[in-house]
Design an enzyme around this catalytic site. Structure first.
Site, PDB file in Angstrom:
ATOM      1  CE  LYS A  11     -78.372 -66.932  48.918  1.00 13.61           C
ATOM      2  NZ  LYS A  11     -79.423 -66.396  49.602  1.00 13.61           N
ATOM      3  CB  SER A  37     -79.094 -62.821  48.048  1.00 11.70           C
ATOM      4  OG  SER A  37     -79.624 -63.873  48.798  1.00 11.70           O
ATOM      5  CB  SER A  47     -82.630 -64.507  48.768  1.00 19.34           C
ATOM      6  OG  SER A  47     -82.419 -63.043  49.078  1.00 19.34           O
TER       7      SER A  47
END
Lengths: 565, 503, 98
Positions: A103, A178, A202
């Site tokens: 990420k 996210s 997330s």
């Protein structure tokens, strides 16, 4: 084992359509544990595996858009190094040679790191996060950096400054957020594993939306050093994978004490791999499962409720002892979270001021060209609307005269929630709920509406972050063709307790439908990659870059040109 | 901006009409090897931006980890200031934007500082003692440094841009905050000055700080308010930031008392504001009004957890405390046989250590003081450096004293020798050898020179021979000129007496 | 319990160095009021005697030894800077009132 899984999969229509799968095609659909076995036995090299993933990335990205940066050239070099170490007879860690996606909230030395924000566009960090150091040391090639909502703020990955990521199950839908980039990449077979960060769900909510496994370890279980801070008291790095065992293998690799993080736990990583293997036996006698009464209230869609109830019945059928647990303060989690999180965000994001890294935007010509006005202009142009909303909200919650009413109250509510969890875990080993009240929604459907609608997505995942406890989301079957997720929470430092039922649920659902859920996902890009020739790494390195450059140019050019170094 | 000093009420008048209440926030920079929250080594004067880790540069993802030595040093300082050491202390973020602040927040301590209440006794010139009450002494990290380019004299006004060196960012500071100090009256500035000097003495005795004000190791924020009578509530205060010299601190207090008294006596109102001490005009100038000042949005730093300081650890640290400066000073004063005034002069010159070392190297206390408060202090003043930054060492001073005692140097040669040492020409022996300094002993040679001087000054010779010794200096001067200062003054005097027939 | 005015949002924006246009501040104001109305629920709970939680895992600070590590090179330190000169970061003019 592998043979049987493929035979079963082939019984499904979509796999008949892709019946001319090549060997490469098979490789990318393996679990990370299976890839590791093949690497260990010498059946496949890390280079072959990494090249196969790069080929899938190149084929998938036009429709999925999971990656902000593809680091193909470096990944192949790392794969070669990993193969060389193995050839020399070096004793390699379990996941050595297995590629991974990261990420873009996690700092990678030499690879652009942006947190999906215009304000950090172009930043090439001079250091590695602790988890990245561990991954590099383990010889895992780093495929690239995945998309997210800007600074991990959002639940759909639509708040990325650059482009939204699409859900491989239905590319008109969001992958959650996210960490939608990591979840989509793993679901679409662009990577067997990924790392995410989880501040309010997330990792887990995108897991539920994409049919992947997502884990938020105990707060302090994985070092946060090098994880770009959103809300420091809740942020936690964790694994994204296609199987529970893969998640456990990755957690054991990245977990453990780090002297660079003052909130790192001195304890050893709980035995999560052993717990996952134990769970695969599908025997849950002696496991006490609590269903949180307050987590099944309004707002949960019918198909999610149906899948949840079915999964609970599977737990019971495997011998688990299921009871209902009352947690009256739990509904206040969302409210406490939306005070605490923005407060920490407002401070953590102050450093993006155009001085040391990232973009600088000078004020319009009719204004004083001062440092203060530069900061105002840079942060105005560099942050997206959701980030601004949270920064302003947090600034308010901490401001003189309001602190006690807002931030102080939320901190005390947090204490009450922790107490309720402590109380609940006296009578049960794990607590369960749906990961998300709904399944993946259409891109664009929530962006401009009431902000609370989006925030409600995280209602079930937030409590674990407030309490610092570990939580996992495992797929619990499709609803109207879209994945749904089952969340299991455990007491602090007992991540192993949730891995066992998670692996059991995974195995039971697979047995029930004669296949794991992801095998029913249509993946034309995998087939396309299998048919094509190898994609050149230098070409792969350019994936999605033109689009990002255009966004940056627009942000900076709106006020003035970026100053030269 | 600056009020005209001439138009202000005199200090005496101001004190007659108002009761000053003041407070100091003294920042002491700790001289630890590494910074407060990261393992970057810091040294004053290094190449800009070469003493940074991701943490002190505030890079995304970096996290603070507390330096144990910094806390231990801060606790030792707290103990010397009689502070209560809190068992649990917490870190707080102070949020504000400034280009030299890498995270745009400072990590400080709020409701739970490391060191709580304490006090420090200071001695005034007249020997009276005053107890300064301390509210707290907490730990925080420093910011980087701006250099303003394009304006006059590197000042912020009119500058075109600034260069930022973040090396200092993250260096540990202890901020010692007094309670409002009441009842000092006309001695306000003297007590404030003595208080800060004593803190420096303590910090140096503990070895926790270099205590060099000119390098920013210590600086103070000076708060001042006035009221008509000690029974009135506290008045509105001004806060003068970052005053970085003892003199500046004293003069800020005096100036602010005069400025505020002038305003109040005209029926005006004191604004709660931040001011700046301007060394060049010797005045304070106004800065920001408190009402539109920053709202610092303090909150506990979630990247850090509670610091636990056990009473066992505090006791261990207490055992490491050296003899406190005031105890040592009293001991040395007695050993040296100095009266209060002499000792005060030594303290003011910051010469306790060097004199002590000189005495240990064999000199007498008065001999040592003569040099350190005389010739060496004069040169230090000229060059605006502290005594220990000059090339002369306590051993050098002791050596010169020894040479005088042995009659190898007279006073004027000794001063020349010291000047040579201060010039970096080496040890006293080196300087003497290099220049061939040698006292012209008594005997025939000297007798000849004196007689010659008598002959060249017949008037003086007449007077001397008639018993009027007043113009003896003329002859001494002539002899000294003739011997290039190498004659022993005592021997010359004896020779003059002899030739004049008065012996 | 609508709390935000456009003016206040702009003031908060200045405090945290985000220059907002009137239009943007106005839009934000509406969003913030919706959020504030919702999350003000936390004040319903009686938390008078409840201690605050800053960090969810009870830990005592780990203290590090005062041993130096290799710093970033000057090149690394400056590598991300929008503007540098002479081995230093360049800030636009800093006004005395800042």
């Amino acid at each position: 084992m592998l043979r049987r899984r493929l035979t079963v999969s082939l019984s499904r229509l979509e796999f008949w359509e892709a019946s001319d799968m090549s060997a490469e095609n098979e490789i990318v659909k393996l679990s990370a544990a299976q890839m590791a076995q093949k690497l260990a036995s010498g059946e496949v090299s890390s280079r072959e595996l990494t090249q196969a993933e790069i080929n899938v990335i190149a084929a998938a990205e036009p429709s999925i858009k999971a990656f902000l940066t593809v680091s193909a050239s470096r990944a192949l070099k790392e794969a070669d190094e990993s193969d060389a170490r193995r050839a020399k007879g070096e004793k390699m860690p379990a996941l050595a040679g297995v590629p991974i996606a990261i990420k873009d909230m996690i700092v990678t030395k030499g690879i652009e790191t942006t947190a999906a924000s215009k304000i950090l566009k172009g930043w090439i960090p001079p250091y590695d996060a602790t988890v990245i150091r561990k991954i590099r040391a383990a010889g895992m090639p780093l495929l690239g950096k995945t998309n997210l909502d800007e600074f991990a703020q959002g639940s759909s990955t639509e708040h990325s400054a650059f482009f939204p990521t699409h859900n491989p199950w239905d590319t008109t839908r969001v992958p959650g957020g996210s960490g939608g980039g990591s979840a989509s990449a793993v679901a679409a077979f662009e990577a067997p594993l990924a790392l995410g960060t989880d501040t309010g769900g997330s990792i887990r909510q995108p897991g539920a939306f994409t049919g992947t496994v997502g884990v938020k370890p105990t707060y302090g279980g994985v070092s946060r050093f090098g994880a770009i801070a959103m809300a420091s008291s809740m942020d936690q790095i964790g694994p994204v994978s296609r199987t529970v065992l893969d998640a456990a293998l990755l957690q054991e690799l990245i977990g453990g004490y780090d002297a660079n993080d003052s909130t790192s736990l001195p304890d050893a990583v709980p035995p999560v791999v052993a717990a996952a293997r134990e769970g695969q036996k599908m025997d849950l006698h002696g496991v006490r499962v609590g269903i949180i009464k307050q987590a099944l209230g309004e707002g949960i869609s019918d198909p999610v409720r149906t899948n949840f109830e079915h999964t609970v019945s599977l737990l019971k059928s495997m011998g688990a002892q299921v009871s209902e647990v009352d947690m009256p303060a739990l509904p206040y989690s969302l409210d406490a979270y939306y005070v605490l999180m923005p407060s920490e965000v407002s401070s953590n994001l102050a450093r993006y001021d155009g001085m040391r890294y990232g973009i600088r935007v000078m004020p319009p010509a009719d204004q004083e060209q001062s440092a203060q006005n530069m900061m105002l202009a840079t942060r105005e142009a560099g942050f997206g609307p959701e980030v601004k909303r949270r920064i302003i909200l947090g600034t308010y919650a901490l401001s003189a005269g309001f602190y006690d009413k807002w931030y102080g109250s939320a901190q005390r509510v947090r204490t009450l929630i922790i107490r309720e969890f402590n109380q609940a875990f006296k009578s049960v080993d794990v607590l369960v709920s749906p990961t998300s009240p709904i399944s993946a929604f259409k891109i664009g459907s929530e962006v401009s509406g009431n902000p609370m609608t989006m925030y409600m997505n995280d209602i079930a995942t937030i409590p674990a972050n407030l309490a610092g406890i570990p939580a996992i989301s495992v797929p619990m079957g499709l609803a109207n063709g879209l994945p749904t997720g089952f969340q299991i929470m455990a007491p602090q430092k007992r991540d192993d307790l949730m891995y066992k039922p998670a692996a059991a649920v995974e195995a039971a659902l697979k047995q029930e439908s004669c296949a794991d859920m992801l095998s029913s996902l249509k993946t034309p890009w995998v087939d396309q990659a299998a048919h094509g020739s190898d994609v050149a790494a230098t070409d792969a390195d350019q994936i999605n870059k033109a689009e990002e450059a255009a966004v940056e140019a627009k942000a900076v050019g709106a006020r003035s040109t970026r100053e030269e170094k | 901006m600056a009020d005209n000093a001439e138009k202000l009420m005199s200090f005496d008048e101001a004190i007659k009409r108002f009761d000053p209440v003041w407070g100091l926030e003294v920042h002491v920079e700790l001289s630890t090897n590494t910074k407060l929250f990261c393992p970057a080594h810091y040294e004053f004067g290094a190449t800009p931006n070469t003493e940074l880790t991701p943490v002190s540069l505030g890079l995304p993802g970096s996290l603070p980890v507390i330096n144990k030595k910094a806390l231990d040093d801060a606790i030792r300082l707290g103990l010397a200031l009689h502070c209560h050491i809190n068992e649990w202390s917490q870190w707080t973020r102070k949020n504000y934007f400034y280009p030299d602040m890498p995270r745009d927040y400072q990590i400080s301590q709020g409701d739970y500082p490391l060191n709580g209440e304490g006090y420090l006794d200071v001695t005034c010139e007249d020997g009276t003692k005053f107890r300064v009450p301390i509210l707290r002494a907490h730990v925080e990290d420093d910011a980087g440094k701006n250099t303003h380019i394009g304006g006059a004299d590197g000042r912020i006004e009119g500058a075109d841009h600034s260069l930022i060196d973040y090396n200092r960012a993250g260096v540990p500071l202890v901020e010692i905050v007094t309670k409002p100090v009441e009842g000092t009256g006309a001695k306000a500035a003297e007590i404030a000055g003595a208080y800060v000097r004593t803190i420096r003495e303590i910090a140096r005795a503990l070895g926790v700080s270099h205590g060099k004000l000119e390098q920013g190791n210590m600086r103070a924020d000076v708060n001042v308010s006035l009221r008509r009578s000690p029974s009135d509530p506290l008045g509105t205060r001004s806060e003068t930031k970052n005053v970085n010299s003892f003199r500046g601190i004293e003069r800020t207090l005096i100036y602010e008392i005069r400025r505020q008294a002038t305003i109040l006596s005209k029926g005006g109102e004191i604004l709660q504001e931040t001011r700046h001490w301007d060394e060049s005009t010797q005045t304070t100038t106004n800065g920001r009004l408190k009402s539109d000042a920053n709202d610092y949005r303090y909150f506990p730093d979630p990247d850090l957890v509670w610091v636990h300081t056990t009473s066992d650890h505090v006791e261990e640290l207490r055992k490491t405390l050296p003899e406190m400066p005031w105890v040592r000073q009293a001991r040395l004063q007695k050993e040296w046989g100095f009266d209060d005034r002499q000792m005060h002069a030594v303290l003011n010159a910051g010469a306790v250590d060097v004199i002590d070392q000189t005495v240990q190297a064999g000199a007498t206390a008065s001999g040592a003081a003569k040099w350190w408060l005389g010739e060496i202090a004069r040169v230090a003043n000229e060059q605006s450096v502290s005594l220990d930054e000059l090339p002369a060492t306590p051993q050098d001073v002791a050596d010169i004293e020894e040479m005088i005692k042995d009659g190898k140097l007279n006073n004027s040669l000794a001063i020349k020798t010291m000047d040579g040492v201060l010039n970096g020409e080496g040890s006293p022996a080196d300087v003497v050898a290099k220049h061939g300094y040698k006292v012209v002993e008594g005997g025939d040679k000297l007798e000849g020179i004196v007689k010659d001087a008598f002959a060249k000054n017949p008037d003086v010779a007449e007077k001397l021979k008639s018993g009027n010794m007043k113009p003896m200096g003329v002859i001494i001067g002539a002899v000294m000129r003739a011997t290039h200062g190498q004659a022993d003054a005592k021997a010359v005097r004896q020779m003059i007496m002899k030739i004049a027939g008065n012996k | 319990m609508s709390t935000f005015t456009t003016k206040q949002v702009k003031r908060l924006g200045f405090l945290v160095r985000i220059g907002l246009t009137d239009e943007e501040a106005d839009h934000l104001k509406n969003d913030l009021n919706v959020i504030a109305d919702s999350i003000s629920k936390i004040q319903e709970l009686d938390t008078k005697d409840v201690p605050p939680t800053t960090n969810p895992v009870p830990l005592k600070a780990h203290l590090r030894d005062d041993t130096a590590a290799t710093p970033l090179t000057l090149k690394e330190a400056l590598s991300g800077a929008p503007k540098t000169s002479d081995g230093q970061f360049v800030a636009p003019r800093i006004l005395g009132s800042e």
